[in-house]
Design a protein around this motif. Structure first.
Motif, PDB file in Angstrom:
ATOM      1  N   MET A 131      12.988   5.298   5.400  1.00  0.00           N
ATOM      2  CA  MET A 131      11.965   4.246   5.275  1.00  0.00           C
ATOM      3  C   MET A 131      11.109   4.367   4.077  1.00  0.00           C
ATOM      4  SD  MET A 131      10.839   3.709   9.319  1.00  0.00           S
ATOM      5  CE  MET A 131      12.230   3.083  10.462  1.00  0.00           C
ATOM      6  N   GLN A 132      10.759   3.497   3.516  1.00  0.00           N
ATOM      7  CA  GLN A 132      10.011   3.673   2.022  1.00  0.00           C
ATOM      8  C   GLN A 132       8.415   3.438   2.543  1.00  0.00           C
ATOM      9  OE1 GLN A 132      11.893   0.209  -0.151  1.00  0.00           O
ATOM     10  NE2 GLN A 132      11.282   1.674  -1.600  1.00  0.00           N
ATOM     11  N   PRO A 133       7.723   4.469   2.000  1.00  0.00           N
ATOM     12  CA  PRO A 133       6.203   4.250   2.241  1.00  0.00           C
ATOM     13  C   PRO A 133       5.701   2.786   2.005  1.00  0.00           C
ATOM     14  CG  PRO A 133       6.523   6.158   0.867  1.00  0.00           C
ATOM     15  CD  PRO A 133       7.897   5.285   1.019  1.00  0.00           C
ATOM     16  N   ASP A 160       0.980  -1.135  -0.002  1.00  0.00           N
ATOM     17  CA  ASP A 160      -0.145  -0.093   0.013  1.00  0.00           C
ATOM     18  C   ASP A 160       0.995   1.227  -0.081  1.00  0.00           C
ATOM     19  OD1 ASP A 160       0.933   0.683   2.491  1.00  0.00           O
ATOM     20  OD2 ASP A 160      -0.954  -0.257   3.584  1.00  0.00           O
ATOM     21  N   ASP A 161       0.376   2.326  -0.054  1.00  0.00           N
ATOM     22  CA  ASP A 161       1.175   3.694   0.020  1.00  0.00           C
ATOM     23  C   ASP A 161       1.173   4.275   1.188  1.00  0.00           C
ATOM     24  OD1 ASP A 161       1.890   3.032  -2.667  1.00  0.00           O
ATOM     25  OD2 ASP A 161       0.167   4.165  -3.467  1.00  0.00           O
ATOM     26  N   GLY A 162       0.555   3.720   2.280  1.00  0.00           N
ATOM     27  CA  GLY A 162       0.497   4.291   3.554  1.00  0.00           C
ATOM     28  C   GLY A 162       1.917   4.710   4.243  1.00  0.00           C
ATOM     29  N   ALA A 163       1.977   5.396   5.144  1.00  0.00           N
ATOM     30  CA  ALA A 163       3.026   5.719   5.773  1.00  0.00           C
ATOM     31  C   ALA A 163       3.875   4.563   6.449  1.00  0.00           C
ATOM     32  CB  ALA A 163       2.782   6.753   7.086  1.00  0.00           C
ATOM     33  N   PRO A 164       5.354   4.868   6.317  1.00  0.00           N
ATOM     34  CA  PRO A 164       6.146   3.595   6.833  1.00  0.00           C
ATOM     35  C   PRO A 164       5.741   3.347   8.220  1.00  0.00           C
ATOM     36  CG  PRO A 164       7.399   5.466   6.314  1.00  0.00           C
ATOM     37  CD  PRO A 164       6.097   5.746   5.746  1.00  0.00           C
ATOM     38  N   ARG A 165       5.954   2.131   9.008  1.00  0.00           N
ATOM     39  CA  ARG A 165       5.566   1.908  10.295  1.00  0.00           C
ATOM     40  C   ARG A 165       6.823   1.116  10.664  1.00  0.00           C
ATOM     41  NH1 ARG A 165       0.144  -0.992  10.572  1.00  0.00           N
ATOM     42  NH2 ARG A 165       1.336  -2.464   9.630  1.00  0.00           N
TER      43      ARG A 165
END
Length: 122
Positions: free
Chosen positions: A69-71, A30-35
């Motif tokens: 970090m990658q999205p 997905d294109d969400g924020a990295p966690r």
């Protein structure tokens, strides 16, 4: 990341080994924020030592490694005992380097979005 299931899911991703820690990185597609999540076992030391390591790692992510970090990716940093005696600059540089080394490009031609990895030639 806080849920155990998220940490276990990250184990299925890439493993980036290093002398101070290793990182498990999973592409969530997905294109969400990295966690990110941190794991410091009791083998590393008592609660005081583990909390100090946790604070140092969080600060290293905040100051620089978070930008690397990658999205759409989850990262789990599993600390080793050697991390406690290392200067902070070394820790931050190692964390950024390890995350950058694990960066991948998604291939739009593949349905699962992964990169093509294989041998070419004869």
């Amino acid at each position: 990341m806080k849920a155990r299931a998220e940490f276990l899911a990250a184990r299925k991703g890439r493993r980036l080994n290093g002398p101070l820690f290793f990182i498990e990185a999973l592409d969530r597609r997905d294109d969400g924020a990295p966690r990110y999540g941190l794991t410091i076992t009791k083998k590393v030391g008592n609660a005081v030592v583990r909390n100090r390591i946790r604070r140092r790692l969080r600060e290293a992510v905040r100051l620089g490694a978070g930008a690397d970090m990658q999205p759409g990716h989850d990262y789990v940093v599993v600390a080793r005992r050697e991390l406690i005696g290392v200067p902070f600059e070394t820790l931050a540089a190692e964390l950024s380097q390890r995350i950058q080394r694990g960066r991948t490009k998604r291939d739009p031609q593949r349905p699962d979005g992964r990169t093509q990895q294989g041998r070419s030639g004869t």
